[in-house]
Design a protein around this motif. Sequence first.
Motif, PDB file in Angstrom:
ATOM      1  N   LYS A 235       0.842  -1.188   0.000  1.00 53.53           N
ATOM      2  CA  LYS A 235       0.000   0.000   0.000  1.00 53.53           C
ATOM      3  C   LYS A 235       0.879   1.239   0.000  1.00 53.53           C
ATOM      4  CE  LYS A 235      -3.984   2.212   2.146  1.00 53.53           C
ATOM      5  NZ  LYS A 235      -5.160   1.996   3.025  1.00 53.53           N
ATOM      6  N   TYR A 236       0.443   2.222  -0.771  1.00 53.69           N
ATOM      7  CA  TYR A 236       1.115   3.519  -0.822  1.00 53.69           C
ATOM      8  C   TYR A 236       0.042   4.581  -0.688  1.00 53.69           C
ATOM      9  CZ  TYR A 236       3.438   7.617  -2.873  1.00 53.69           C
ATOM     10  OH  TYR A 236       3.938   8.869  -3.099  1.00 53.69           O
ATOM     11  N   ASN A 237       0.180   5.439   0.312  1.00 51.96           N
ATOM     12  CA  ASN A 237      -0.806   6.497   0.542  1.00 51.96           C
ATOM     13  C   ASN A 237      -0.060   7.811   0.768  1.00 51.96           C
ATOM     14  OD1 ASN A 237      -3.797   7.029   1.066  1.00 51.96           O
ATOM     15  ND2 ASN A 237      -2.858   7.964   2.864  1.00 51.96           N
ATOM     16  N   ASP A 238      -0.274   8.749  -0.096  1.00 47.83           N
ATOM     17  CA  ASP A 238       0.435  10.035  -0.042  1.00 47.83           C
ATOM     18  C   ASP A 238      -0.585  11.160   0.068  1.00 47.83           C
ATOM     19  OD1 ASP A 238       2.074  12.204  -0.230  1.00 47.83           O
ATOM     20  OD2 ASP A 238       2.894  11.732  -2.202  1.00 47.83           O
ATOM     21  N   ARG A 239      -0.678  11.761   1.251  1.00 49.09           N
ATOM     22  CA  ARG A 239      -1.513  12.946   1.444  1.00 49.09           C
ATOM     23  C   ARG A 239      -0.597  14.147   1.332  1.00 49.09           C
ATOM     24  NH1 ARG A 239      -3.791  11.713   6.051  1.00 49.09           N
ATOM     25  NH2 ARG A 239      -2.628  13.077   7.445  1.00 49.09           N
ATOM     26  N   GLY A 240      -0.510  14.686   0.131  1.00 49.05           N
ATOM     27  CA  GLY A 240       0.487  15.701  -0.167  1.00 49.05           C
ATOM     28  C   GLY A 240       0.203  17.057   0.439  1.00 49.05           C
ATOM     29  N   GLU A 241      -1.007  17.321   0.829  1.00 50.57           N
ATOM     30  CA  GLU A 241      -1.385  18.627   1.368  1.00 50.57           C
ATOM     31  C   GLU A 241      -1.845  18.467   2.810  1.00 50.57           C
ATOM     32  OE1 GLU A 241      -4.935  21.927   0.660  1.00 50.57           O
ATOM     33  OE2 GLU A 241      -4.247  20.687  -1.018  1.00 50.57           O
ATOM     34  N   GLY A 242      -1.369  19.316   3.679  1.00 56.37           N
ATOM     35  CA  GLY A 242      -1.814  19.305   5.061  1.00 56.37           C
ATOM     36  C   GLY A 242      -3.163  19.975   5.212  1.00 56.37           C
ATOM     37  N   HIS A 243      -3.779  19.807   6.385  1.00 56.82           N
ATOM     38  CA  HIS A 243      -5.104  20.384   6.614  1.00 56.82           C
ATOM     39  C   HIS A 243      -5.070  21.526   7.627  1.00 56.82           C
ATOM     40  CE1 HIS A 243      -4.512  17.361   9.750  1.00 56.82           C
ATOM     41  NE2 HIS A 243      -5.460  17.923  10.461  1.00 56.82           N
ATOM     42  N   VAL A 244      -3.884  21.831   8.175  1.00 53.25           N
ATOM     43  CA  VAL A 244      -3.731  22.947   9.100  1.00 53.25           C
ATOM     44  C   VAL A 244      -2.758  23.955   8.483  1.00 53.25           C
ATOM     45  CG1 VAL A 244      -2.914  23.655  11.385  1.00 53.25           C
ATOM     46  CG2 VAL A 244      -4.228  21.549  11.129  1.00 53.25           C
ATOM     47  N   THR A 245      -3.155  25.215   8.459  1.00 43.11           N
ATOM     48  CA  THR A 245      -2.343  26.266   7.837  1.00 43.11           C
ATOM     49  C   THR A 245      -1.545  27.019   8.887  1.00 43.11           C
ATOM     50  OG1 THR A 245      -3.975  26.567   6.074  1.00 43.11           O
ATOM     51  CG2 THR A 245      -2.393  28.350   6.415  1.00 43.11           C
ATOM     52  N   ASN A 246      -0.242  27.146   8.643  1.00 42.53           N
ATOM     53  CA  ASN A 246       0.599  27.995   9.478  1.00 42.53           C
ATOM     54  C   ASN A 246       0.485  29.420   8.954  1.00 42.53           C
ATOM     55  OD1 ASN A 246       2.581  29.280  10.974  1.00 42.53           O
ATOM     56  ND2 ASN A 246       4.002  27.548  10.872  1.00 42.53           N
ATOM     57  N   VAL A 247      -0.148  30.302   9.733  1.00 40.61           N
ATOM     58  CA  VAL A 247      -0.420  31.653   9.265  1.00 40.61           C
ATOM     59  C   VAL A 247       0.854  32.471   9.123  1.00 40.61           C
ATOM     60  CG1 VAL A 247      -2.745  31.640  10.234  1.00 40.61           C
ATOM     61  CG2 VAL A 247      -0.836  32.482  11.620  1.00 40.61           C
ATOM     62  N   LEU A 248       1.968  31.980   9.657  1.00 42.01           N
ATOM     63  CA  LEU A 248       3.229  32.726   9.538  1.00 42.01           C
ATOM     64  C   LEU A 248       3.762  32.713   8.117  1.00 42.01           C
ATOM     65  CD1 LEU A 248       5.137  31.633  12.760  1.00 42.01           C
ATOM     66  CD2 LEU A 248       3.906  33.770  12.347  1.00 42.01           C
TER      67      LEU A 248
ATOM     68  N   ILE B  53       0.279  21.972   7.215  1.00 37.28           N
ATOM     69  CA  ILE B  53       0.809  20.968   8.129  1.00 37.28           C
ATOM     70  C   ILE B  53      -0.200  19.824   8.241  1.00 37.28           C
ATOM     71  CG2 ILE B  53       1.667  20.537  10.463  1.00 37.28           C
ATOM     72  CD1 ILE B  53       2.221  23.502  10.721  1.00 37.28           C
ATOM     73  N   GLY B  54       0.296  18.623   8.231  1.00 38.47           N
ATOM     74  CA  GLY B  54      -0.583  17.460   8.375  1.00 38.47           C
ATOM     75  C   GLY B  54      -0.484  16.471   7.231  1.00 38.47           C
ATOM     76  N   GLY B  55       0.260  16.807   6.194  1.00 39.26           N
ATOM     77  CA  GLY B  55       0.445  15.857   5.097  1.00 39.26           C
ATOM     78  C   GLY B  55       1.426  14.774   5.493  1.00 39.26           C
ATOM     79  N   GLU B  56       1.243  13.591   4.961  1.00 36.56           N
ATOM     80  CA  GLU B  56       2.150  12.493   5.271  1.00 36.56           C
ATOM     81  C   GLU B  56       2.105  11.438   4.183  1.00 36.56           C
ATOM     82  OE1 GLU B  56       0.872  10.962   9.026  1.00 36.56           O
ATOM     83  OE2 GLU B  56      -0.714   9.720   8.148  1.00 36.56           O
ATOM     84  N   LYS B  57       3.165  10.639   4.171  1.00 36.57           N
ATOM     85  CA  LYS B  57       3.289   9.562   3.193  1.00 36.57           C
ATOM     86  C   LYS B  57       3.477   8.252   3.954  1.00 36.57           C
ATOM     87  CE  LYS B  57       5.989  10.432  -0.186  1.00 36.57           C
ATOM     88  NZ  LYS B  57       7.252  10.669  -0.941  1.00 36.57           N
ATOM     89  N   GLU B  58       2.626   7.270   3.657  1.00 37.57           N
ATOM     90  CA  GLU B  58       2.711   5.964   4.286  1.00 37.57           C
ATOM     91  C   GLU B  58       2.926   4.900   3.219  1.00 37.57           C
ATOM     92  OE1 GLU B  58      -0.061   5.475   8.034  1.00 37.57           O
ATOM     93  OE2 GLU B  58      -1.166   6.467   6.427  1.00 37.57           O
ATOM     94  N   THR B  59       3.831   3.992   3.489  1.00 38.84           N
ATOM     95  CA  THR B  59       4.119   2.897   2.573  1.00 38.84           C
ATOM     96  C   THR B  59       4.199   1.603   3.367  1.00 38.84           C
ATOM     97  OG1 THR B  59       5.422   4.389   1.184  1.00 38.84           O
ATOM     98  CG2 THR B  59       5.673   2.028   0.785  1.00 38.84           C
TER      99      THR B  59
END
Length: 907
Positions: free
Chosen positions: A360-373, A378-384
């Motif tokens: 299995k390969y799962n790539d969430r390229g975009e995070g769901h929390v925005t750093n306003v700075l 933030i929150g993206g991750e890749k699982e293999t």
Amino acid sequence: MLRISKQRPFAATDWRIYFSRSSYTVAGRRLVARAFMAFLPLCARFGLVYLTIGLCVASHAHASDTLTFDIAKARADLALIAFAEQADRTLLFSFDETHDKTANRVSGQYEVVEALELLLAGTGLSISMGTQGQLSVVADADSNGDTVVNKPKSILARIGMALTSAVVGSGAFAQESNETGTQNASAQTPTLEEVVVTAQRREQSIMEVPIAVTLVSGQALETFNLETSHDLQFLVPGVTFAASSSTSQITLRGVGTGYSGPGLSNSVSVYTDESYVSQQVGSNQLFYDMASVQVLKGPQGTLYGRNTTGGAMLYATNNPDLDGYSGYVQAGVAELDTTELEGAVNIPLGSTVAVRLAGKYNDRGEGHVTNVLNGSEIGGEKETGFRAKVLWQPSDRLSLVAKYEQLELESNDEGSMRSQLGVGLQCFYCEDGSLDGAGLGFYETNQTPIAQSEQAVLANMGYQGIAGGTLRHQMEIDIQALNVDFDVTDNLTLSSYTQVRDMERNGGQDQDGSPYDALHAWAGRFSENEKGGIQFESFTQELKLASKFDGSFNFVLGASYVDDDNEFTLGYMGELFGYFLLGRTEHDMESTSFYFDGSYELTDALTLTGGVRNTKDEQDLTTFAFGATGNDSSSFSDTTYRVVLDYDVSDSLMVYGSFNTGFKSGGFNGSWFGPTPEVQPEEIDSFELGAKYAGDSISFEAAFFDYDWTNLQVAVLSNDAGGLTQENADAEMTGFEFSSTFRASDNLTMGIAGTWLDGEYTTYSASTHVPASSITPGARGFVGGVREDLSGYRLANAPEFSLNGNITYSFPIGANFDADLSALVYYSDEYDMTPGASGIARIDKQDSMTIVNLNLSVRHSAGWQADLYVRNATDEEYYTEKTTQPQGAFGAPALPRVVGARVRYNF
């Protein structure tokens, strides 16, 4: 094979509603409407949306003795659907026995049974006829010797296949009428399949097991889009999960540890393919090519390799199969720039060897929390994940399965999120314009970007003291395992489960949640020439002898050995501590145990079960901090037991009562920069009364339980206390739990479950955080280590009430297509995420929430499948973690609503 008993005849109108396509449009809608109206009051109260689990394909035709067939080579269950449609015959088969086999191509004119024999040749499936004349397809070993049909009579054929609810597995059945096409008054009711579990280390019907256990099939995990073990709380009653620093913190019925750290085990044991997983870090199971999940409630020390106080999670992946070549490939996309690939293939290599490969390969390229700075996500991750299994079965008595598995996880962006929840003076670094919890949106943070912190470490230490060179989370797990089952006699099986599990994890986290690089915690190293970080090496060995006598007595006898060596190097950096604060703990732990569990049938209806276990644990601790080395050791042993009495009131109803004791070893769960007190063992007494009912189309289970803890182990995280401390408390819990599955028709299955918990600390002087302004007016942040008497306060991660519901509705949409629409609903009351919600400010609470997952699946008889799904359909805002620290209060928001689609091909 699907087992049908005590059939209740339907009236003609009922028959049309459940099985007649001609009446589907009107009557089917009426059936669904009545079902929803019946549950409307509950839906209104808890926001539940019931929807479905099943599958039904149908056709009307008249048959002759010789017919023309054109059926492609395909997965056996799909080929049987095509056969039934083309033959216009009644057919009964089990999805579980057919979906992983491949049927042959059949083209030309044949008699019905001749065509079916050609279709199934070499698959390990055979044909028989039931008592009412219906054709059945069963595994060869399950054939009941009924007459084989050579010349079936002409009938109105129907085919029924149901993917039943998550709790009861899968099955299929069908109905028939007489030759004139009128409805048969003795038509069969929709029937639930017998559920087989291994909760007592041998295969038994769930009705025979006097333990509160939930079985989730691999198909149900796919149907309800459960991607990791943390998603199980949405389906299984009484379960909550928390996630912190890649840990999997499981709580069953209010029994859980919190963050157990490197020196202690979890209160709820985790087993993957029969082998024990000793640490919380990395124990979150990535679901792919799964066979099942079993959740056992209450102490399980007399049955499994590791003593537990809360229960056990048993994850089973699919084993190789000698029957034939099969597998699947799957690809999908979803919001948050998500790409998903998954597949498995089963390859027989002769009559005794087979290989199964899965990945299995799962790539969430975009995070769901925005750093306003800086606008980063933030929150993206890749699982293999990759798994290889080899089965060698040289004889009917001996079977060996070797496994190699590698799992990798890496955050794609800014690493761990630390969203500020503190408001006003609660936020230590908010006086110079930094946004506090009131100024940030739910999915916003203003934490220090990791590039800034990484550069600061390099500049101040003269080398990159962060293990792996980055604050992004990186984890790699390698697993090597060998399972051996040997039938010593026809009634005794000796099993050996051996596993070597290595894990490395790096990464860090902003501890102050502000733009100022005040404090970061990270997996460190003392030089660039060493790995550093978190390293776990675990060896487990279990031997088990289990009986399967035909008489009144059966038993399980076992021995278990666990050897854990782990190293954890922790670094603190930032203006608060400086950039050179490194500490290391090394734990060497050994556990040896012996257990026995036996049951004796006092009468045909009354069974007495008893078990005993002896455990001895030893631990050596070495610490390195401030240039000094420290050593300490501990040793604990205990004997636990269980006594159970169960009574079969009838063939459908069983009641039981049990008394269990549990033990969880003590040791050192040390802080890296402060004193490391010894933690005392956790002990629990559990009393439970339960009942299980299994009817033709409905099942019901209920349990009342009472727990009494001594020295409950409680984790307290505090930056100003050197990291992690562990405390002991006394506690008690009273609760009630129920679950039910109702198969309303061939098309509609519903499940509902609920848990009520009333638990509290009876004696606990807790280390908490209080607002600094309550001590010194105008002071910012929190002061840690302040004692608060939490006696009489509710237990953490134990909502008073939670409810789980699922429903699936299945329907045909064409000659070769069928579909099902499923919904999974979870409701939970508010609960504390840490003991006392971390102090008098009571910030660390999870608000009441309702989570809804939806899925639409469309399948073609040739093996293709397309899914459209919505996770968190109501866009509920909730957290996977909350913690209060001296610098403020922080949270990690869970994923928002995510819409996705995938395609799959089964072969």
